[in-house]
Write an enzyme that holds these catalytic residues in place. Sequence first.
Site, PDB file in Angstrom:
ATOM      1  N   ASP A  21     -11.186 -25.333 -12.552  1.00 45.42           N
ATOM      2  CA  ASP A  21     -11.497 -26.402 -13.506  1.00 45.42           C
ATOM      3  C   ASP A  21     -11.638 -27.749 -12.794  1.00 45.42           C
ATOM      4  O   ASP A  21     -10.959 -28.726 -13.133  1.00 45.42           O
ATOM      5  CB  ASP A  21     -10.429 -26.498 -14.590  1.00 45.42           C
ATOM      6  CG  ASP A  21     -10.090 -25.152 -15.186  1.00 45.42           C
ATOM      7  OD1 ASP A  21     -11.019 -24.350 -15.381  1.00 45.42           O
ATOM      8  OD2 ASP A  21      -8.907 -24.888 -15.456  1.00 45.42           O
ATOM      9  N   GLU A  65     -15.181 -24.657 -24.105  1.00 47.29           N
ATOM     10  CA  GLU A  65     -14.090 -25.459 -23.571  1.00 47.29           C
ATOM     11  C   GLU A  65     -14.595 -26.273 -22.396  1.00 47.29           C
ATOM     12  O   GLU A  65     -15.761 -26.204 -22.012  1.00 47.29           O
ATOM     13  CB  GLU A  65     -12.922 -24.573 -23.146  1.00 47.29           C
ATOM     14  CG  GLU A  65     -13.257 -23.547 -22.083  1.00 47.29           C
ATOM     15  CD  GLU A  65     -12.159 -22.518 -21.901  1.00 47.29           C
ATOM     16  OE1 GLU A  65     -11.457 -22.229 -22.885  1.00 47.29           O
ATOM     17  OE2 GLU A  65     -11.997 -22.007 -20.782  1.00 47.29           O
TER      18      GLU A  65
END
Length: 853
Positions: free
Chosen positions: A58, A310
């Site tokens: 991420d 997301e």
Amino acid sequence: MTTKWIRRMGLGMAALTLLAPGTVLGQDAAGVSVQNSNKPGQDVQGTPPVFQNVSVHDPSVVKDGDTFYVFGSHIEAAKSKDLLNWTRFTNGYATPNNVIFGDLSKNLAGSFAWAGENDSDSKGGFSVWAPDVFWNPNYVNSDGTKGAYMMYYCTSSTWKRSAIGYAVSQTIEGPYTYVDTIMYSGFTGNDAYDNNSQINTKYTNTNIQTLIDKGTLSGPNEKWFKTSGEYNTNEEGGFPNAIDPALFHDKDGKLWMSYGSWSGGIFLLEIDKATGKAIYPGQDGKTAAGNPIDRYFGIKIAGGFGKSGEGPYIVYNKNNGYYYLYVTYGWLGADGGYNMRQFRSKSPEGPYVDADGQNAVLPGDVDHSPIGNKLVSNFLFERKVGDPGTGIGFGYVSPGHNSVYFDAETGQQFLVFHSRFPQTGEAHELRVHPMYMNKDGWPVVAPYRYTGEKLEKLNRQDLIGEYKFINHGQTYSGSITKSSFIKLNKNNTISGDVKGTWNKTGHNEAVLTIDGETYNGVFVRQWDPTSERYVNTFTALSSNGVSVWGSQLQDKSDAQVVEDVYNDLQLGDTSKVIANLSLPAEGTRHSQISWTTSDPAVITETGVVNRPEDGSAPLKATLTAVITKGGVSKTKTFDITVLPYQDADLKAHYSFEDGLKDAAGGFAAGTVTGSRIDNTNGSITFAEGKVGQAAVFNGASGVRLPSGLINGSQYSVSLWLKPEQLTPFTTTFFGAKDTNNWVSLVPSGPAANNTMVWSGSGTWYDAPAGLTIPVGEWTHVAFSVDNGTIIVYVNGEAKFTGSNFPNIFTTADASFSLGVNWWDTPFKGLMDDVRVYQGALSPTQLADLAQGK
């Protein structure tokens, strides 16, 4: 686990002038001058790039001076001068001497009070995810000075109970000091507790009650809760999981935070530049464009109804006035089909739409796979027999949770993300790809990772030729899209596996029409890691949001293709065949390979072998391959020797008839552990099993077996299982040389929840059975490893056969256990008749074991 991302310090994105006629930028990736790039047939090959890779999940990218930084989940971060060579400088969840947070537990206690430390899914550890770091010149420090690096992060205990907090530092590498927690999710209307948690989840235990007391909120929104009082994640669109914060400035200098995941979707909240605190709307309503506004959570800008989505990231492009929203669909695991999507809007508040004009906010409980420009998904530029290089080719699995970096000086922009890879399990690494603006104002992603290249003028004649072609489509799954084969012809037609037309306009603009759909993008020269050459590529996007890529092949005649296939065609060591052979039917560029056998009783023309019984002599045959392309053919033969079966030797037998003793007598008894292989305080009981007594595993305990049970590359394991529950990655039989070299038999593994043998992580290998064993029933499971060949059996039937299984047990002191490892949820259920063998099981042995003999 939904983990998560850059702050762009420049407000712009890539200039449209990148594609303007006459724009020729310096040097190409190989350091070769491109001043003669208008001359055809140059194909100058420069110095190959050098990479230093890191694993940062991420990743959020930001530049400080001349150094790029990426900050990611699990408190990992790395830095680079060139976006190619990265160096990690963090120490993960270490505490109290954490590089980023110092005393981690004490510093972030304000967020951990709600989620993320030794609680529910973070039991026994921490869950700190997806930070976003940026320099805020307007932040007022505690001493009154202005300017600080701000890190917004999230902590989580369940898939919906999370919190977003922020911390500040005067230096980008920290340490960062906690300031506040500004967003909570997963709260309930009444007193409630999640599993393995002592935290009361009633909303009054968040900052909401304080906001109500101050008059910022008039009270809780009744829509936050279902009739049961449970947090509403999907009804009427639902509300978000408070994760994945990412900050950006709009054209007027306002500071905004996008955040959210699955559940109710992606939300937007204004942030006070001086304090870093949230500016809550205070009232429910709608934006001028119709986007929903919640008094606490802010403006909904994407997703909803529990659909995947997301890692939001928004970038403002001052050149065309658009705000670009990036979101990742799917699940982040290797089987989850993670894929990056893109939308844009003229307002930071939305509506954000894709190339087809579809709103990012879902209209209902619909299939959202056609919504959003799909930029990158599971793919493989497949290396066929006869192609240059080695291995299976170049590709990604579950690429996603991206950030974007825009270089205001050069106009370059980069997509920064993490990815897993084909046939490597859950191992992941950071990747950076250049992006270029197409004529419709949409950024398109270059097929290969960045190596220093810039857009340059390309000669049309050099673009004519054969390409490997990827169409990323719109749907997604855990499957991998493999490259097909096309040709860009001199007359501007496209032939091969797809039909259409192509054209180059300006210096590098690509226009392709395939099956009536037009794709606009660019041609760009890049480094192909498989052929280890700089090649011409294209990337383009259609009006309905589908991305296509092409990677050019060297010009070859049919005779050269056949010769390449002939030289590359190998079957491994054919003098000691013990398993079916994979016989390729096609080589590079659709060349054909046909097979014949001298004795189908030994090996068939499809590679199926018939091994003799134990004590028999080896069998011999000859396989003949005929390679054909166009009117050219060539023959290649392989002498095959098939070895007979040999009964494996029983080394250890844990029958559970006499506790945890080895009934074979060669090893010591097992010892009871707790929830991990190397702790204590567990409990193992016994009950009626499949063959006499069985061991009962309670989901919090395991058995440590003696070290050295397996040593070498020829072994088998057999056992009976009756799971009470199936939990991801839970092991039944586990063996490890160390934490980076292990073998695990899992009832529900990372490959589509299959029962499988899983090996990692220095070398990852998946051996899925193609099924998941049932709960509440006895199933016999076994596997044999024979010098790299692995066979997985369920109830006596071979369900998986593969080659190149890693040689893990190269020392005599490897660790072994039942039901537990160092990381995952322990096994809950019954286990019986565990046997470990030296050598591969013969069919007779396997049949007896599967019958409980």
